[in-house]
Write an enzyme that holds these catalytic residues in place. Structure first.
Site, short mmCIF file in Angstrom:
data_model
loop_
_atom_site.label_atom_id
_atom_site.label_comp_id
_atom_site.label_asym_id
_atom_site.label_seq_id
_atom_site.Cartn_x
_atom_site.Cartn_y
_atom_site.Cartn_z
CE LYS A 108 0.13 -3.51 -5.09
NZ LYS A 108 1.17 -2.66 -5.26
CG ASP B 2 4.12 -3.66 -7.14
OD1 ASP B 2 5.42 -3.82 -6.82
OD2 ASP B 2 3.54 -2.72 -6.87
CD GLU C 110 5.45 -1.50 -9.87
OE1 GLU C 110 5.26 -0.58 -9.08
OE2 GLU C 110 4.49 -1.95 -10.90
CG ASP D 33 6.82 2.11 -6.82
OD1 ASP D 33 7.37 3.42 -6.39
OD2 ASP D 33 5.89 1.75 -6.36
CE LYS E 143 3.42 4.29 -5.07
NZ LYS E 143 4.02 3.10 -6.11
#
Length: 367
Positions: free
Chosen positions: A165, A193, A218, A241, A265
């Site tokens: 993250k 990400d 990402e 994403d 997702k």
């Protein structure tokens, strides 16, 4: 068979690590999850779970799940839960948008369909394309040395794929990526990400600074156009994403060569019916996927496992075992991680049974 009732249960999911941090200073300590039961006149009940990642990640929030169910629930009473395409078209007609509200109804109906057919959901989604699914571990945003230490600990548990993250201070993010890549084996996968947390200028700089490393980038920026610009400036493998929210954005991104991988997702796109369609488009176009959801517990993890197990291994970049992050079990029969892998149950439907002594009384009851 007809839907006769919908119930929703509210449950808190505290984290083992105490806190989950991601871009722009966002964090959560206890996830607010909603477990949904879809009841039928045949005495068969299907279950699902929806757990948004707070209210600052996607256009979704926990109270919105339950408010949305109160809005749409009465409008699906009387429908056949095994007519999944009919059900989804109807939900889209009576409630515009809000796919995360529709997702648990759709998923619970897949659970019903599996129980009626006597088959696990992965069979209905295409069959056992793989026996076990490789998992990634999300590493909460902290100081570079702390994140590197956590990765070392999770490697010992069998993980070989890590989602770092980032999306904070650019200099720290460069240090985070370098510190964590340094302690990984050459065969391990590292994804940086940013969760939309970088400006285009920051993303361009960071990508240039880590150009010598084996790292995936990402969702660097908030918009599709910004991400496309960054994609053109780096040779690092690229993941999208947040901006891939349905078939339309997926098709556009494929046409624009906007990414190498997508993060699919399930609740973000409206449930298993639509996620299966997007999965099949990705397979047909040669695009691997991280198959997961926004967050959740045992029932979300089971849903992920069924979709991932029915996806060819070469197109399953990774998946997630969210139930290993929390301290509360909400269902029996859910997948359990073994040496960095999980698999879906062979029992009919999703293969889970909610623990109602944990869930308590329903907070929404329709029908």
């Amino acid at each position: 068979m007809k839907i006769t009732g919908i119930k929703a249960y509210k449950v808190g999911l505290p984290l083992k690590e105490g806190r989950y941090n991601w871009s722009n200073g966002n964090f959560i300590e206890v996830f607010d999850s909603t477990v949904v039961a879809v009841e039928t006149d045949a005495g068969i009940t299907g279950y699902a779970e929806c757990c948004p990642l707070g209210s600052a990640y996607l256009p979704a929030y926990a109270h919105g799940v339950r408010a949305g169910l109160e809005e749409i629930g009465p409008k699906v009473i009387g429908l056949d839960p095994t007519d999944l395409n009919v059900l989804n078209r109807h939900m889209d007609a009576v409630l515009r948008g809000h796919p995360y509200v529709k997702a648990p109804i759709d998923i619970a109906c897949w659970d019903i369909l599996g129980k009626v057919a006597g088959l696990p959901v992965y069979k209905l989604l295409g069959g056992a394309a793989q026996e076990k699914v490789a998992l990634y571990r999300a590493i909460s945003q902290e100081a570079p040395e702390v994140m590197a230490k956590k990765i070392a600990g999770y490697k010992a548990e069998g993980y070989t794929k890590f989602q770092l993250k980032v999306g904070g201070d650019a200099d720290q993010d460069i240090d985070r990526i370098r510190a964590t890549r340094e302690i990984l084996d050459a065969s391990d996968i590292l994804v940086a990400d940013a969760n939309t947390g970088w400006t285009r200028a920051e993303a361009a700089r960071i990508c240039a600074e880590v150009a010598d490393l084996d790292v995936y980038i990402e969702q660097p920026c908030p918009t599709y156009e910004e991400c496309l610009s960054v994609r053109a400036r780096t040779a690092r493998p690229f993941v999208l994403d947040e901006v891939i929210d349905g078939v339309g954005t997926l098709m556009k991104a494929l046409a624009d060569d906007a990414m190498d991988i997508i993060n699919l997702k399930i609740s973000k796109v409206g449930g298993l019916t639509k996620a299966r369609l997007m999965r099949d488009i990705c397979v047909a176009s040669g695009t691997p996927m991280t198959i997961e959801d926004t967050w959740g517990g045992d029932i979300v993890t089971a849903t992920i496992a069924h979709l991932a197990r029915s996806t060819p291994e070469e197109f399953t970049f990774s998946a997630t075992d969210f139930n290993s992050y929390g301290t509360v079990d909400i269902a029996s029969g859910a997948p359990k991680r073994e040496n960095g892998f999980m698999t879906a149950s062979d029992a009919p439907g999703l293969g889970i049974t909610p623990l109602f002594d944990v869930l308590g009384d329903p907070v929404v009851a329709i029908g």
